[in-house]
Motif scaffolding. Structure first.
Motif, PDB file in Angstrom:
ATOM      1  N   ASP A 248       4.357  -4.489 -14.840  1.00  0.00           N
ATOM      2  CA  ASP A 248       3.204  -4.678 -15.036  1.00  0.00           C
ATOM      3  C   ASP A 248       1.657  -5.844 -13.914  1.00  0.00           C
ATOM      4  N   LEU A 249       2.564  -6.853 -13.557  1.00  0.00           N
ATOM      5  CA  LEU A 249       1.645  -7.870 -12.311  1.00  0.00           C
ATOM      6  C   LEU A 249       1.799  -6.946 -10.933  1.00  0.00           C
ATOM      7  N   THR A 250       2.409  -5.996 -10.471  1.00  0.00           N
ATOM      8  CA  THR A 250       2.082  -5.072  -9.207  1.00  0.00           C
ATOM      9  C   THR A 250       0.722  -4.077  -9.796  1.00  0.00           C
ATOM     10  N   ALA A 251       0.884  -3.191 -10.915  1.00  0.00           N
ATOM     11  CA  ALA A 251      -0.037  -2.248 -11.613  1.00  0.00           C
ATOM     12  C   ALA A 251      -1.420  -2.971 -11.453  1.00  0.00           C
ATOM     13  N   SER A 252      -1.588  -4.395 -12.206  1.00  0.00           N
ATOM     14  CA  SER A 252      -3.112  -4.553 -12.297  1.00  0.00           C
ATOM     15  C   SER A 252      -3.689  -5.509 -11.201  1.00  0.00           C
ATOM     16  N   TYR A 253      -2.496  -5.897 -10.132  1.00  0.00           N
ATOM     17  CA  TYR A 253      -2.645  -6.196  -8.873  1.00  0.00           C
ATOM     18  C   TYR A 253      -3.140  -5.011  -8.040  1.00  0.00           C
ATOM     19  N   LEU A 254      -3.109  -3.573  -8.171  1.00  0.00           N
ATOM     20  CA  LEU A 254      -3.215  -2.944  -7.329  1.00  0.00           C
ATOM     21  C   LEU A 254      -4.733  -2.341  -8.066  1.00  0.00           C
ATOM     22  N   LYS A 255      -4.635  -2.738  -9.289  1.00  0.00           N
ATOM     23  CA  LYS A 255      -5.820  -1.606  -9.718  1.00  0.00           C
ATOM     24  C   LYS A 255      -7.609  -2.966  -9.665  1.00  0.00           C
ATOM     25  N   SER A 256      -6.890  -4.541  -8.849  1.00  0.00           N
ATOM     26  CA  SER A 256      -8.044  -5.080  -8.695  1.00  0.00           C
ATOM     27  C   SER A 256      -8.426  -5.621  -7.732  1.00  0.00           C
ATOM     28  N   ARG A 257      -7.123  -5.770  -6.957  1.00  0.00           N
ATOM     29  CA  ARG A 257      -7.452  -6.404  -5.269  1.00  0.00           C
ATOM     30  C   ARG A 257      -7.866  -4.800  -4.478  1.00  0.00           C
ATOM     31  N   LYS A 258      -9.102  -5.363  -3.596  1.00  0.00           N
ATOM     32  CA  LYS A 258      -9.725  -4.692  -3.057  1.00  0.00           C
ATOM     33  C   LYS A 258      -9.338  -4.590  -1.153  1.00  0.00           C
ATOM     34  N   GLN A 259      -9.404  -3.395  -0.984  1.00  0.00           N
ATOM     35  CA  GLN A 259      -9.309  -3.465   1.017  1.00  0.00           C
ATOM     36  C   GLN A 259     -10.147  -1.951   1.006  1.00  0.00           C
ATOM     37  N   PHE A 260     -10.762  -2.207   2.033  1.00  0.00           N
ATOM     38  CA  PHE A 260     -11.714  -1.508   2.587  1.00  0.00           C
ATOM     39  C   PHE A 260     -13.287  -1.148   1.337  1.00  0.00           C
ATOM     40  N   GLY A 261     -13.360  -1.611   0.469  1.00  0.00           N
ATOM     41  CA  GLY A 261     -14.144  -1.816  -0.515  1.00  0.00           C
ATOM     42  C   GLY A 261     -13.954  -0.845  -1.604  1.00  0.00           C
ATOM     43  N   VAL A 262     -11.916  -0.369  -1.502  1.00  0.00           N
ATOM     44  CA  VAL A 262     -11.827  -0.003  -3.271  1.00  0.00           C
ATOM     45  C   VAL A 262     -10.547  -0.988  -3.379  1.00  0.00           C
ATOM     46  N   THR A 263     -10.284  -0.278  -4.579  1.00  0.00           N
ATOM     47  CA  THR A 263      -9.024  -0.981  -5.364  1.00  0.00           C
ATOM     48  C   THR A 263      -7.687  -0.481  -4.777  1.00  0.00           C
ATOM     49  N   LEU A 264      -7.044  -0.860  -4.369  1.00  0.00           N
ATOM     50  CA  LEU A 264      -5.359  -0.640  -3.740  1.00  0.00           C
ATOM     51  C   LEU A 264      -4.791   1.071  -4.807  1.00  0.00           C
ATOM     52  N   ASN A 265      -5.278   0.981  -6.144  1.00  0.00           N
ATOM     53  CA  ASN A 265      -4.628   1.830  -6.342  1.00  0.00           C
ATOM     54  C   ASN A 265      -5.074   3.220  -5.901  1.00  0.00           C
ATOM     55  N   THR A 266      -6.457   3.395  -5.170  1.00  0.00           N
ATOM     56  CA  THR A 266      -6.944   4.317  -4.897  1.00  0.00           C
ATOM     57  C   THR A 266      -6.159   4.988  -3.399  1.00  0.00           C
ATOM     58  N   PHE A 267      -5.548   4.531  -2.695  1.00  0.00           N
ATOM     59  CA  PHE A 267      -4.605   5.114  -2.003  1.00  0.00           C
ATOM     60  C   PHE A 267      -3.316   4.985  -2.409  1.00  0.00           C
ATOM     61  N   GLN A 268      -3.143   6.977  -2.649  1.00  0.00           N
ATOM     62  CA  GLN A 268      -2.488   7.650  -3.006  1.00  0.00           C
ATOM     63  C   GLN A 268      -0.278   6.886  -2.869  1.00  0.00           C
ATOM     64  N   SER A 269      -0.721   6.583  -2.088  1.00  0.00           N
ATOM     65  CA  SER A 269       0.780   5.933  -1.560  1.00  0.00           C
ATOM     66  C   SER A 269       1.731   5.078  -2.020  1.00  0.00           C
ATOM     67  N   LEU A 270       0.426   3.623  -2.370  1.00  0.00           N
ATOM     68  CA  LEU A 270       0.457   2.241  -2.981  1.00  0.00           C
ATOM     69  C   LEU A 270       0.931   3.225  -4.342  1.00  0.00           C
ATOM     70  N   THR A 271       0.488   4.305  -5.219  1.00  0.00           N
ATOM     71  CA  THR A 271       0.897   4.562  -6.291  1.00  0.00           C
ATOM     72  C   THR A 271       1.645   5.443  -6.196  1.00  0.00           C
ATOM     73  N   PHE A 272       2.017   5.751  -5.930  1.00  0.00           N
ATOM     74  CA  PHE A 272       3.450   6.638  -5.194  1.00  0.00           C
ATOM     75  C   PHE A 272       4.443   5.922  -5.724  1.00  0.00           C
ATOM     76  N   ARG A 273       4.049   4.148  -5.171  1.00  0.00           N
ATOM     77  CA  ARG A 273       5.462   3.762  -4.859  1.00  0.00           C
ATOM     78  C   ARG A 273       5.627   2.263  -6.041  1.00  0.00           C
ATOM     79  N   SER A 274       4.333   2.169  -6.739  1.00  0.00           N
ATOM     80  CA  SER A 274       4.761   1.755  -8.183  1.00  0.00           C
ATOM     81  C   SER A 274       5.530   2.605  -9.596  1.00  0.00           C
TER      82      SER A 274
END
Length: 378
Positions: A248-274
């Protein structure tokens, strides 16, 4: 097989979640509790006793509630969710389980009654330097001393061994086998220290220390093995609670932390890992609950196999979820101020407390020849 909880079990989950959530939902409260000895909150320990949690697995005549392994697993999961440092697993399930299984009526009334009321903290002194998760003892030996018994040798690590009001100690008997003894009072040297998951353990040195047999001075190897299996299943359930929050902590972090102007859950590879973390969690959850159900109704051999199967799956899942949680958090996941690293540390400690994945894989592999042969699929 029905894996859903009934109304009473749901009520137990909500009650325990409300109590420990109030105490430790703020991670800083947990950090303060483990910063000083004994490494847990005496207040929360008494609150758990008042709720009946500390007597949950024991018979009502000894101050308990007569609950089964599924209910114990529910409590363990909720304690895991908030990283509660109270020694429920080692004191209630392990040491208390041994008293319930091997103690005399007088010992059960005194020790289980005191444990259920929160007046006593018990510890099982079993592990020995160089040993690897066996139900037998070798380094600590019991010798007849007049009308009583005396123990000599070293036990380490003993979880919460410095704080415990009394110790349940395994020892090699003169005529062979492993006995169980109650040790209290003088004649014991306890060197306590902090563990990597902010828990507490101790090196216990016995030197002709007076001891009272738990029940009778006979071989208790079978009882120790059964109670260790029960503790393994409870530890699996605690790990499930830990992994659930780490995800839960990891999923929330991916939804809130931004990189290159977008949240991390935008990156498909990170979503697959979660998503892979979620699969590991659900496999572990199913195995832990299945093992709890087997423990409630299965034979000794069946529960031993179930405990090893669940421990193997949870060991692999815990390593996967813990490592990925830190990796996906990046640098902040390595800091003491952030909780995700502590969840991974506790998962690692549980993995090594009662036998890691490799140990249980070896046990399961050794028993393969005992299964019936089947014809391969065409």
């Amino acid at each position: 097989m029905d894996f859903t909880y009934d109304d009473e079990q749901q009520a137990l989950r909500e009650a325990v979640r409300g109590l420990v959530g109030k105490a430790y939902s703020d991670y800083e409260n947990r950090r303060r509790a483990v910063a000083e000895d004994p490494g847990f909150s005496e207040t929360v320990w008494l609150q758990l006793a008042e709720m009946g949690v500390l007597g949950l697995p024991f018979e009502e005549q000894y101050g308990g509630m007569g609950a089964g392994a599924v209910e114990v697993g529910i409590v363990a999961q909720e304690l895991g969710r908030v990283l509660a440092p109270e020694p429920f697993l080692t004191s209630v399930v392990l040491a208390g389980g041994l008293v319930a299984a091997a103690g005399s009526e007088e010992q059960k009334a005194e020790l289980l009654g005191g444990l259920s009321s929160g007046d006593l903290v018990l510890a099982f002194a079993h592990a020995e330097p160089g040993s690897r998760w066996t139900p037998t003892a070798e380094a600590v030996r019991a010798e007849s001393a007049g009308t009583g018994w005396a123990l000599s040798g070293v036990k380490e690590p003993v979880p919460h061994g410095a704080r415990a009001d009394l110790l349940v100690v395994s020892a090699a008997l003169p005529d062979g086998g492993t006995g169980l003894f109650v040790v209290r009072g003088p004649g014991v040297v306890r060197d306590g220290y902090r563990t990597h998951d902010s828990g507490r353990a101790a090196r216990v040195v016995l030197d002709a220390t007076p001891a009272t047999p738990l029940g009778t001075a006979e071989d208790r190897t079978g009882i120790i093995a059964r109670v260790l299996d029960a503790a393994r299943v409870a530890a699996c359930n605690e790990a499930v609670g830990l992994m659930e929050v780490a995800l839960d902590l990891t999923a929330s972090y991916l939804k809130s932390r931004k990189q290159f102007g977008v949240t991390l859950n935008t990156f498909q590879s990170l979503t697959f890992r979660s998503a892979d973390m979620y699969v590991s969690l659900e496999l572990a959850r199913s195995m832990a609950l299945w093992a709890s159900m087997v423990l409630d109704g299965g034979s000794g051999e069946e529960t031993s196999v179930a405990a090893s199967r669940a421990s193997l799956q949870v060991s692999r899942a815990g390593r996967h979820v813990g490592q990925e949680a830190i990796q996906l958090h990046g640098g902040i996941g390595m800091t003491a101020e952030y909780s995700v690293g502590s969840y991974t540390s506790r998962l690692t400690a549980l993995d090594h407390l009662l036998g890691d994945g490799d140990h249980h894989l070896g046990l399961l592999a050794a028993g393969v020849s005992g299964y019936d042969e089947v014809d391969p699929l065409p």
